[in-house]
Design an enzyme around this catalytic site. Structure first.
Site, PDB file in Angstrom:
ATOM      1  CB  THR A  12       0.794 -13.217  -9.539  1.00  0.00           C
ATOM      2  OG1 THR A  12      -0.290 -12.397  -9.128  1.00  0.00           O
ATOM      3  CG2 THR A  12       1.533 -12.536 -10.674  1.00  0.00           C
TER       4      THR A  12
ATOM      5  CG  ASP B  72       7.243 -10.980  -7.359  1.00  0.00           C
ATOM      6  OD1 ASP B  72       7.547  -9.786  -7.156  1.00  0.00           O
ATOM      7  OD2 ASP B  72       6.101 -11.354  -7.649  1.00  0.00           O
TER       8      ASP B  72
ATOM      9  CB  THR C 105      -2.699 -15.765  -2.584  1.00  0.00           C
ATOM     10  OG1 THR C 105      -2.623 -14.932  -3.750  1.00  0.00           O
ATOM     11  CG2 THR C 105      -3.289 -14.963  -1.445  1.00  0.00           C
TER      12      THR C 105
ATOM     13  NE  ARG D  15      -1.669  -7.118  -9.246  1.00  0.00           N
ATOM     14  CZ  ARG D  15      -1.483  -8.262  -8.593  1.00  0.00           C
ATOM     15  NH1 ARG D  15      -2.426  -8.697  -7.773  1.00  0.00           N
ATOM     16  NH2 ARG D  15      -0.383  -8.959  -8.734  1.00  0.00           N
TER      17      ARG D  15
ATOM     18  CD  GLN E 214      -2.815  -1.213   2.415  1.00  0.00           C
ATOM     19  OE1 GLN E 214      -3.227  -0.163   2.906  1.00  0.00           O
ATOM     20  NE2 GLN E 214      -3.161  -2.395   2.904  1.00  0.00           N
TER      21      GLN E 214
ATOM     22  CE  LYS F 143       1.244  -8.682 -12.287  1.00  0.00           C
ATOM     23  NZ  LYS F 143       1.562  -9.320 -11.007  1.00  0.00           N
TER      24      LYS F 143
END
Length: 323
Positions: free
Chosen positions: A235, A227, A232, A201, A102, A199
């Site tokens: 991706t 990455d 989760t 999103r 964030q 991708k």
């Protein structure tokens, strides 16, 4: 009356990842300062140090792992206790910066929570922050003081070099935002080809992305998908699927922070990747590990950075001047 000032390094550990703190203490050849830390019935946290900390150079290590709000609050309380006990300098060591995703507003009326974390630690009394592989480098500017941004690239790439033939590799960024990091990876591995996954999103749907196609030459190569974190696993699992579909010989996943929420472990174990590599910046429980997973120690890097800060040395030198 005169006195020769002396420096005294003291290491403090929260309860979220004591194994990492023990390894860092061993690398530094110090002991973790004993403390009383417990939670009351309503969830409030109490911390008291069992030794004098007056005038010390304090390093407060805490992993921002689930439950993340408890981990952050405990570290804030430790910093406040040190400030009120007259520690000379307080360095917050958080290998994973909580709320780092964030870092900007996608739409109106949204928070910038990564900045809020920095503000809270500054208010609590932190003089500097040390972290590993920020989600975005500009987060360093959120804290009004020095930020030591460490990179896990030497640790992860060193493992790949020792185990695989890098001449047959291609470095793959999971999205266009990681291309600069992928360039550093390619340089470290000896000039391997680059590719990235295009991708899409929807910011209104967290932890969901659609991997569309591969941009770059990956056919017949062992692809290393890099990455900063895997949460989760959706991706990166889709990225592996697209790479294998488009002709990749093998796929290796290399990420710094293994958040591993919800279905992540099942997705990673079944995605078809040859190896999934993490560092232990966050605790990864035994039940979350599987045969293809490798967890590398980050403690030597963190300990050396702490040593450089304590000795007023150069943290940048740990990364060949490329930090």
């Amino acid at each position: 009356m005169s006195a020769i000032p002396k420096k005294n390094l003291m290491l403090f550990s929260g309860r979220a990842h004591p194994e990492l703190a023990e390894q860092v203490a061993k690398e530094l050849d110090v002991t973790i300062t004993p403390q009383s830390a417990y939670s009351f019935a309503n969830g409030e946290i109490f911390v008291r140090f069992e030794e004098s900390v007056r005038g010390c150079d304090a390093f407060v290590l805490q992993a921002h792992s689930a439950p993340i709000n408890d981990a952050i609050m405990e570290q804030l309380i430790m910093v406040d206790a040190l400030k009120r006990a007259s520690a000379k300098r307080i360095t917050v060591v958080m290998p994973f910066w909580g709320y780092a995703r964030q870092d900007k507003k996608h739409r109106g009326r949204e928070p910038i929570s990564a900045r809020l974390i920095a503000d809270m630690f500054k208010t609590a009394g932190a003089d500097r922050i040390m972290c590993v592989d920020l989600h975005t480098s500009q987060i360093q500017g959120f804290f009004d003081g020095p930020v030591d941004h460490l990179f896990a690239l030497p640790v992860l790439a060193g493992h790949l070099k020792s185990k695989y033939d890098t001449r047959e590799m291609a470095v793959v960024s999971p999205d266009s935002g990681r291309v600069r990091l992928a360039e550093r990876w390619a340089e470290t591995l000896g000039g391997t080809p680059l590719a990235f996954i295009h991708k899409t999103r929807d910011p209104r749907k967290p932890n969901e992305a659609v991997a569309n196609r591969v941009v770059g030459e990956i056919e017949g190569r062992t692809c290393v998908v890099i990455d900063d974190m895997i949460d989760t696993g959706g991706t990166v699992a889709k990225a592996v699927e697209v790479l294998l579909r488009d002709g990749a010989k093998d796929v290796i996943i290399a990420a710094t922070h293994g958040v591993l929420s919800g279905p992540a472990v099942e997705r990673l174990a079944k995605c078809g990747a040859r190896e999934v590599i993490f560092t232990d910046t966050l605790p990864i429980a035994e039940e979350k590990r599987f045969d293809a997973m490798t967890v590398l120690p980050i403690a030597p890097l963190v300990a050396e950075a702490i040593h450089q800060v304590f000795d007023d040395g150069s943290v940048t030198s740990l990364f060949d001047g490329n930090a």
